[in-house]
Motif scaffolding. Structure first.
Motif, PDB file in Angstrom:
ATOM      1  N   SER A  66       0.818  -1.219   0.000  1.00 41.97           N
ATOM      2  CA  SER A  66       0.000   0.000   0.000  1.00 41.97           C
ATOM      3  C   SER A  66       0.850   1.267   0.000  1.00 41.97           C
ATOM      4  O   SER A  66       0.522   2.231  -0.686  1.00 41.97           O
ATOM      5  N   GLN A  70       0.715   3.999  -2.938  1.00 41.30           N
ATOM      6  CA  GLN A  70       0.423   5.404  -2.628  1.00 41.30           C
ATOM      7  C   GLN A  70       1.543   6.304  -3.140  1.00 41.30           C
ATOM      8  O   GLN A  70       1.295   7.410  -3.622  1.00 41.30           O
ATOM      9  N   LEU A  73       0.982   6.925  -6.728  1.00 44.96           N
ATOM     10  CA  LEU A  73      -0.029   7.964  -6.940  1.00 44.96           C
ATOM     11  C   LEU A  73       0.569   9.354  -6.742  1.00 44.96           C
ATOM     12  O   LEU A  73       0.264  10.278  -7.490  1.00 44.96           O
ATOM     13  N   VAL A  88      -2.399   5.163 -13.265  1.00 43.20           N
ATOM     14  CA  VAL A  88      -3.054   5.681 -12.052  1.00 43.20           C
ATOM     15  C   VAL A  88      -4.483   5.158 -11.982  1.00 43.20           C
ATOM     16  O   VAL A  88      -4.953   4.762 -10.904  1.00 43.20           O
ATOM     17  N   LYS A  92      -5.831   3.035  -8.853  1.00 47.25           N
ATOM     18  CA  LYS A  92      -6.965   3.500  -8.034  1.00 47.25           C
ATOM     19  C   LYS A  92      -8.150   2.554  -8.077  1.00 47.25           C
ATOM     20  O   LYS A  92      -8.826   2.358  -7.068  1.00 47.25           O
ATOM     21  N   ASN A  93      -8.420   1.975  -9.239  1.00 47.14           N
ATOM     22  CA  ASN A  93      -9.643   1.184  -9.401  1.00 47.14           C
ATOM     23  C   ASN A  93      -9.467  -0.313  -9.202  1.00 47.14           C
ATOM     24  O   ASN A  93     -10.438  -1.013  -8.950  1.00 47.14           O
ATOM     25  N   ILE A  96      -5.313  -0.797  -5.597  1.00 48.64           N
ATOM     26  CA  ILE A  96      -5.481  -0.315  -4.213  1.00 48.64           C
ATOM     27  C   ILE A  96      -6.736  -0.887  -3.550  1.00 48.64           C
ATOM     28  O   ILE A  96      -6.664  -1.320  -2.394  1.00 48.64           O
TER      29      ILE A  96
END
Length: 192
Positions: A66, A70, A73, A88, A92-93, A96
């Motif tokens: 994680s 992050q 990102l 990204v 994100k989808n 993560i």
């Protein structure tokens, strides 16, 4: 070990120029038994690298992707982002929200790729997934040893079965091919 790998690459290049008139580098990588020895050394080096990376994550029991994700990102912002927007969206989808799955896939994937390369079992499949992981790390904005591993992995990938000649692939693939493609083999034998 890196010196051995560099020497192997230099030898492959020199050997290529000697064979260029006869058959070319690709044919040498795919068929030459002397080159297969160098490919086996390269394969074992890559396997050890992957295996130890995965083993360290599994044994520590503290691997958590994680923070890495992050950070990716964070690297996607600014004037010159290191992470592209399409990656990204994936992070994100998919990555993560499923971090528990990623936390299992990464160490076990590294370990299994390493094991496959160390023993030369399903070499092409192992190296393919190793390259996929290398690119995933690079897409996330890290460099580290990933470009080097990709470059060295390309020799294994292009070599087809020659990289696994001195491994499990060299022992089981001839029999496996004969069993899987028995009708095609018989037709060819009958035609001659």
């Amino acid at each position: 070990m890196k010196i051995i790998i560099i020497d192997a690459i230099i030898f492959l290049n020199l050997y290529y120029f000697e064979l260029q008139e006869e058959s070319g580098m690709i044919d040498a990588l795919r068929q030459n038994k002397n080159v297969s020895i160098l490919l086996a050394v390269l394969r074992v080096y890559l396997g050890y690298t992957w295996f130890m990376a995965g083993w360290g994550k599994i044994v520590s029991g503290k691997f958590d992707a994680s923070g890495f994700l992050q950070g990716a990102l964070t690297n996607s912002a600014g004037e010159n982002p290191a992470v592209q927007e399409w990656w990204v969206v994936f992070l994100k989808n998919i990555a993560i929200p499923n971090i528990e799955v990623i936390n299992q896939l990464v160490p076990w994937g590294e370990l299994l790729v390493g094991l496959g390369l160390l023993i030369g079992c399903f070499t092409k499949t192992a190296i393919f997934f190793g390259i996929v992981m290398n690119f995933s790390y690079m897409f996330s904005g890290t460099t580290s040893t990933n470009p080097q591993l990709v470059l060295l992995s390309m020799f294994i990938l292009v070599s087809a079965m020659n990289a696994g000649r001195y491994g499990v692939d060299g022992m089981i693939m001839p029999t496996l091919k004969e069993k899987l493609f028995v009708n095609k083999t018989r037709k060819v034998k009958n035609a001659t």
